[in-house]
Design an enzyme around this catalytic site. Structure first.
Site, short mmCIF file in Angstrom:
data_model
loop_
_atom_site.label_atom_id
_atom_site.label_comp_id
_atom_site.label_asym_id
_atom_site.label_seq_id
_atom_site.Cartn_x
_atom_site.Cartn_y
_atom_site.Cartn_z
N GLU A 62 0.81 -1.22 0.00
CA GLU A 62 0.00 0.00 0.00
C GLU A 62 0.85 1.28 0.00
O GLU A 62 0.32 2.38 -0.17
CB GLU A 62 -0.99 0.00 1.17
CG GLU A 62 -0.34 0.03 2.56
CD GLU A 62 -0.06 -1.36 3.11
OE1 GLU A 62 -0.08 -1.49 4.34
OE2 GLU A 62 0.19 -2.29 2.32
N CYS A 83 -3.43 -14.68 5.49
CA CYS A 83 -4.62 -15.49 5.80
C CYS A 83 -5.10 -15.30 7.24
O CYS A 83 -6.21 -15.69 7.58
CB CYS A 83 -4.32 -16.96 5.54
SG CYS A 83 -3.03 -17.64 6.62
#
Length: 406
Positions: A62, A83
């Site tokens: 990001e 995950c």
């Protein structure tokens, strides 16, 4: 004529997606090139560089501007985002988990790219399919892409390892999937795939997200022995007497002849329950009977340890007089090479000498099954043949509800 295929690999880890891509394109006209990979794990990046001689970008996804991603002009995105926000053991915060931020950023970036990818493959744990992040992903993709979703296990691809994972394939709407699938339906097979044909033919008799032992009787699954190293130093992987004495009943014990093993996690070799199977090298010994004998051994051990009339030296002396029945099973951990084989990595994959055994297990536990992903990439790259396209076109043209009014 070869077709250039520029690929971005996000959360690249030790290169599982990269190996899957190479395998998937091996007998096709596609000429894939991973133009950039991204991961913040330094140890994983060392392994990736050791195998591909190309260092992943070690920055937060990001933090990289969308304009930079545009410069790659990638045809395909491969991504295996963290995950932990979706696991049963985790807090299941979904999109509210800080670790989801980078993936949501990627989804938001796609419409802003000068050239959005034609193909996208997303991998995650079972549980992702019921998360709010999955819903946000489908919302972000719906205007530009057709999507198909899957819950698949390596057991369905002849590999004796249970590791059910969620997969999403996305394809620009200008392209066609080889098979049309009902919207929002999650499949437990890849359409037209030889390995998953049983599940495609028995959709009403099988459950998505679960692979039953009864189902496996109808397909080929290789025995564990096919994945074991020869002439291995068993002492290097043997369980300590301390672990066997205390936790023997918690291990998932498998024999070389068996055709199933538990999912290997990043906690293998460190944690005990639910971290992965251990191997019983003494094939001929009855496991069930030995575990019953072990229960009796545990009771005797407990009586000695709780005896307040004995000092510590005496207790130690008495404990040495009783044999642990598990010793005759000759138990050991699977080696990192064996786990890599069970996860579909090629023999050419190697860890650098600087990687400790614990690091190797941890990195493999965070990776994916290359064989399953390879089969999905093959399907993703397939197109309807011209006859199928024409049939679909004729159907639309002959449907009065879908014809445009003149």
């Amino acid at each position: 004529m070869s077709k250039e295929l520029a690929v971005l690999e996000f959360y690249s880890g030790i290169g599982g997606m990269h190996y899957s891509l190479i395998d998937a394109c091996g007998n096709t006209d596609f000429k894939p090139e991973v133009v950039a990979s991204f991961d913040i794990n330094n140890q994983a990046n060392k392994v990736y560089f050791h195998n591909f001689n190309k260092r992943p970008v070690q920055k937060l996804i990001e933090s990289i501007p969308v304009s930079k991603y545009s410069t790659y002009r990638a045809d395909m995105w491969l991504a295996s985002p963290p995950c932990q926000p979706y696991t049963r053991q985790g807090l299941q915060k979904g999109s509210n988990d800080e670790r989801s931020k980078s993936f949501l950023f990627l989804l938001d970036s796609i419409p802003k790219l000068e050239k959005p990818p034609k193909y996208i493959l997303i991998e995650n744990v079972k549980g992702f399919e019921v998360s709010d992040t999955r819903n946000m992903m489908m919302e972000a993709l719906k205007n530009m892409y057709n999507c198909q979703e899957f819950l698949l296990s390596p057991l369905q691809f002849q590999i004796p390892n249970s590791r059910i994972r969620y997969y999403c394939l996305a394809k620009l709407k200008s392209l066609n999937f080889k098979n049309d699938i009902q919207k929002d339906k999650i499949l437990n097979y890849i359409p037209g795939n030889k390995y998953t044909k049983y599940w495609e033919d028995n959709q009403t008799n099988t459950t998505v997200g679960i692979v039953e032992d009864e189902e496996l009787k109808n397909v080929e699954v290789k025995p564990l022995r096919d994945f074991l190293e020869e002439n291995i130093d068993e002492n290097k992987y043997k369980l300590t007497e301390k672990l066997l004495s205390r936790y023997g009943l918690l291990y998932d014990i498998v024999k070389p002849s068996q055709k199933r093993s538990c999912c290997f996690t990043k906690g293998y070799y460190h944690y005990i329950e639910g971290a992965g199977s251990i191997l019983q090298c003494a094939e001929e010994v009855d496991t069930k009977q030995t575990l019953e004998e072990y229960k009796s051994y545990k009771e005797k051990r407990h009586i000695i340890l709780e005896n307040k009339d004995m000092d510590e030296n005496k207790k130690e002396e008495e404990l040495k007089k009783i044999d642990n029945p598990l010793d005759k099973l000759n138990l050991r951990y699977f080696s990192s090479r064996e786990i890599a084989r069970l996860m579909g990595f090629p023999e050419s994959f190697v860890f650098p000498d600087s990687s400790s055994l614990k690091q190797q297990y941890r990195l493999l536990g965070n990776s994916l099954n290359c064989k399953v992903v390879s089969e999905l990439i093959k399907y993703l790259l397939e197109e309807k043949d011209d006859n199928e396209k024409n049939k679909k076109k004729d159907k639309l043209e002959n449907d009065p509800k879908k014809r445009k009014l003149n």
